[in-house]
Design an enzyme around this catalytic site. Structure first.
Site, mmCIF file in Angstrom:
data_model
loop_
_atom_site.group_PDB
_atom_site.id
_atom_site.type_symbol
_atom_site.label_atom_id
_atom_site.label_comp_id
_atom_site.label_asym_id
_atom_site.label_seq_id
_atom_site.Cartn_x
_atom_site.Cartn_y
_atom_site.Cartn_z
ATOM 1 C CD GLU A 180 50.624 88.790 47.488
ATOM 2 O OE1 GLU A 180 50.193 89.130 46.384
ATOM 3 O OE2 GLU A 180 49.831 89.150 48.604
ATOM 4 C CE LYS A 215 47.543 88.334 44.105
ATOM 5 N NZ LYS A 215 48.270 89.609 44.896
ATOM 6 C CB CYS A 271 46.636 88.527 48.427
ATOM 7 S SG CYS A 271 46.190 90.217 49.164
ATOM 8 N N GLY A 330 -0.373 67.906 79.828
ATOM 9 C CA GLY A 330 -0.187 67.289 81.100
ATOM 10 C C GLY A 330 0.996 68.274 81.933
ATOM 11 C CB VAL A 331 1.435 70.947 84.063
ATOM 12 C CG1 VAL A 331 1.337 71.789 82.586
ATOM 13 C CG2 VAL A 331 0.074 71.277 84.548
ATOM 14 C CG LEU A 384 13.749 71.898 83.447
ATOM 15 C CD1 LEU A 384 15.208 71.292 83.479
ATOM 16 C CD2 LEU A 384 13.564 73.366 83.449
ATOM 17 C CG ASN A 425 6.772 51.818 81.865
ATOM 18 O OD1 ASN A 425 7.275 52.857 82.066
ATOM 19 N ND2 ASN A 425 7.291 50.727 81.067
ATOM 20 C CD GLU A 484 12.748 63.541 78.671
ATOM 21 O OE1 GLU A 484 12.718 63.715 79.860
ATOM 22 O OE2 GLU A 484 11.637 63.689 78.097
ATOM 23 C CB THR A 497 6.325 55.176 79.509
ATOM 24 O OG1 THR A 497 6.983 55.300 80.647
ATOM 25 C CG2 THR A 497 5.614 53.956 79.210
ATOM 26 C CE1 TYR A 498 6.957 52.212 70.788
ATOM 27 C CE2 TYR A 498 4.791 51.167 71.115
ATOM 28 C CZ TYR A 498 5.685 51.701 70.246
ATOM 29 O OH TYR A 498 5.363 51.384 69.249
ATOM 30 C CE LYS A 542 10.931 53.084 74.815
ATOM 31 N NZ LYS A 542 11.507 53.459 76.244
#
Length: 668
Positions: free
Chosen positions: A44, A113, A169, A363-364, A368, A449, A478, A485-486, A628
């Site tokens: 300014e 201004k 300003c 399901g484990v 990750l 699949n 993913e 898998t469908y 999907k």
């Protein structure tokens, strides 16, 4: 300028109070010293200095300022940039605090201004009048007809989307800044010529104003404040310069920085910040916001055209984050992980409560994604005051299951206090092969699949038998790639990871591991850290002879850090293939992410050929696998990128990617 990038500079030249000749030279040198900047803003009243007080009533100073601006135009005529500099302007019997707008030696406009502060240490109302909104034509500095008034925009006719507005300003500090109307009239960049003095805490407030204004207006905002050289009679000016873009501060010259105040020969040094803004990103963000209504024909606004040379803008000064989903700062990353983890757990808790499910079936695999989903289940059960034994973790070893993942799945379930069941699928899948006439030695997609669908059948039927709810484990990356898998791992009754990209899944698991270690749960921490060390794999092909994982996902679909980078820039930013490619080169082409800590793997480096290969794969998979995503189960949205067909991504399943692939062809 190509790809929508523009280099912007906010500069503070060192001035002398009321020494116009000196100030013109300092301002011109500051402008000429910035390499490649296409928009430059100075403070300014920089032509005279801001702190001239009642000297602004002196005819000698005002005439010198007018002549000085003409001289400044000459000195910067060969600079390929739109330049804003502060100057006092007499119109009729009033004095105005103005931004002079110049390009190629021409004075395009004078923007006064609007809000004149007369409080505290400021007493501008004694000398200056509030500028009018309506635009009229005035003569100034040897230019016969110059637009004068606050309702002005400056539009580049060679760079689509570059529309610049100016305010001064105090205009930023009022409840309804002029920049609001300017943005709604189409301005994508607002510059502010300022003389804001330094007080304790004021820099933080100023930074917040600039950042929040750029976010509210979905624009870029460049702020240049007066600094060393102004009178210190009662206040000190710090030269605070900022450039922000839609809420993010891209660059900053901190006030009162410990830098040399003079250069060789006692020549005052100029300070400031230069960075790159992305007009394409701003255009996309405005386009996707149904509540942001731009009216290019806004009443009262006068638009002055200007031209700049079209050239490639180097991205130096603009950080391109290789991991846009993952904050580099450890504290912010931990905060984000906690927030996401809480969203996931609360979403699942609500669904369990609504369906009156006393059991969660999951399901484990020891990988990750299922690890994160199991951790979310545990927290959801804690939120509901339910015993974790109600979580039924099922491990289903198949033809490719390794001892490492199998043991980790068992150890993790035990450490969390869940019920663990093991149901082998080999016999059932072999019977299925016999039923459909498939040779087990044929390791084609049918071989893979069939195992995935058998596992999902087990989970669904066990959930029915137990009165439970199947918790899905697939993540956002993913889903984007269709790496599911469908009607198998693609399906569940609630997908807790559906909004979490793969690069962030890793950090969420690490976050829980660190927390477990802190609270003395060494068993859980140990198994989580080993899961983090395990290659990502669906384990649907037989293991190697020494029992190691043979099928590694990233060898098949590409590095997830690249795909997550592509996903963010395609969906969140709306960028085209060429721009995504160029950004990927900047992010991954041989340098490392800023702020990465020792625990993080360094950002991968990929050559142009590798980036192009996986970018082509990304587009092909993203388009071909929409069918999907069109029938995904419910799952919580946790960030700005999501692929739910009920929310963020309404994409036809039969769209083709010819246009996108053709753009990539043109780069080769």
């Amino acid at each position: 300028m190509r790809d929508g990038f523009i280099r912007v500079a906010a500069l503070t030249p060192a001035v002398r109070v009321a020494d116009v000749e000196y100030n013109v030279a300092a301002c011109a040198e500051a402008v000429r010293s910035v390499t490649g900047a296409q928009v430059i803003v100075l403070p300014e009243l920089a032509i005279t200095s801001y702190t001239c007080e009642d000297l602004f009533w002196q005819d000698a100073l005002l005439r010198a300022a007018e002549e000085g601006l003409a001289r400044f135009a000459e000195l910067t005529a060969d600079v390929d940039a739109l330049v804003f500099v502060g100057v006092p302007v007499r119109v009729a019997s009033k004095l105005y605090n103005c931004a002079a707008v110049l390009c190629a030696g021409e004075l395009l406009g004078l923007v006064p201004k609007c809000n004149i502060p007369t409080y505290g240490e400021f007493y501008e109302g004694r000398r200056f009048s509030a500028g009018p909104e309506d635009v009229t034509l005035v003569s100034f500095a040897g230019y016969g007809e110059v637009p004068f008034g606050s309702s002005q925009l400056f539009e580049c006719d060679t760079v689509p989307g570059l529309i610049v507005a100016a305010e001064i300003c105090e205009d930023l500090w009022v409840p309804n800044p002029p920049s609001t109307a300017a943005a709604l009239a189409g301005a994508t960049l607002v510059v502010n010529l300022s003389a804001s003095n330094e007080l304790v805490g004021k820099a933080d407030y100023r930074r917040g104003l600039v950042s929040s204004t750029s976010a509210r207006l979905v624009c870029a905002y460049a702020y240049a404040s007066a600094g060393w050289g102004e009178s210190t009679q009662d206040v000190v000016y710090g030269g605070h310069c900022l450039v922000a873009e839609n809420g993010r501060v891209l660059g900053e010259a901190a006030p009162l920085a410990d830098e040399p105040l003079v250069q060789a020969g006692d020549k005052p040094a100029s300070t400031g910040v230069t960075t790159v803004i992305d007009l394409g990103l701003l255009a996309h963000d405005r386009l996707r916001m149904s509540t942001f209504d731009v009216d290019p024909a806004a009443a009262g606004f006068v638009v002055s055209p200007f031209s700049l040379c079209v050239r490639q803008t180097p991205l130096a000064g603009r950080f391109v984050d290789p991991h846009p989903f993952v904050p580099a700062d450890p504290a912010r990353r931990a905060e984000r992980c906690e927030s996401i983890f809480a969203i996931q757990a609360h979403g699942l808790a609500k669904r369990l409560a609504h369906t009156r499910s006393r059991r969660a079936v999951i399901g484990v695999s020891g990988g990750l994604d299922s690890t994160l989903a199991l951790l979310v289940c545990a927290r959801a059960f804690d939120l509901l005051g339910m015993e974790r034994s109600g979580i039924l973790a099922i491990t289903m070893p198949g033809f490719g299951t390794t001892d490492r993942t199998h043991d980790n799945a068992r150890a993790m379930s035990e450490a969390l206090g869940c019920e663990l069941r093991e149901i082998g699928i080999a016999a059932a899948v072999r019977q299925h092969f016999a039923d459909i006439g498939h040779d087990e030695a044929d390791h084609s997609v049918t071989y893979e699949n069939a195992q995935a669908r058998e596992r999902t059948q087990i989970l669904m039927d066990v959930a029915n038998r137990e009165g439970g709810l199947v918790v899905g484990t697939g993540d956002l990356s993913e889903l984007a790639l269709g790496w599911a898998t469908y009607n198998a791992d693609h399906m569940s009754m609630y997908g807790v990871n559906a909004g979490v990209p793969k690069t962030l899944v890793r950090h969420l698991v690490r976050y829980v591991a660190d927390d477990a270690r802190t609270h003395g749960n060494a068993a859980l921490a140990g198994v989580l850290l080993d899961v983090l060390d395990t290659p990502v794999s669906p384990e649907l092909l037989p293991a190697t002879g020494d029992g190691e994982i043979s099928q590694k996902t990233e060898d098949l679909v590409g590095p997830y850090e690249l795909h997550d980078f592509f996903l963010y820039n395609v969906l969140r930013c709306g960028f085209g293939p060429a721009k995504v490619y160029h950004l990927a080169l900047a992010a991954f082409g041989g340098r490392y992410a800023s702020g990465a800590d020792a625990d993080d793997a360094a950002v991968g480096t990929y050559d142009a050929e590798t980036i192009m290969k996986w970018l082509r794969k990304f587009y092909w998979r993203f388009f071909s696998q929409q069918f999907k995503r069109s029938c995904l189960p419910d799952g919580p949205k946790v960030g700005s990128v999501a692929v739910s067909p009920r929310g963020d991504l309404r994409m036809p399943s039969d769209a083709v990617c010819t246009l996108w692939q053709r753009e990539l062809d043109e780069l080769e």
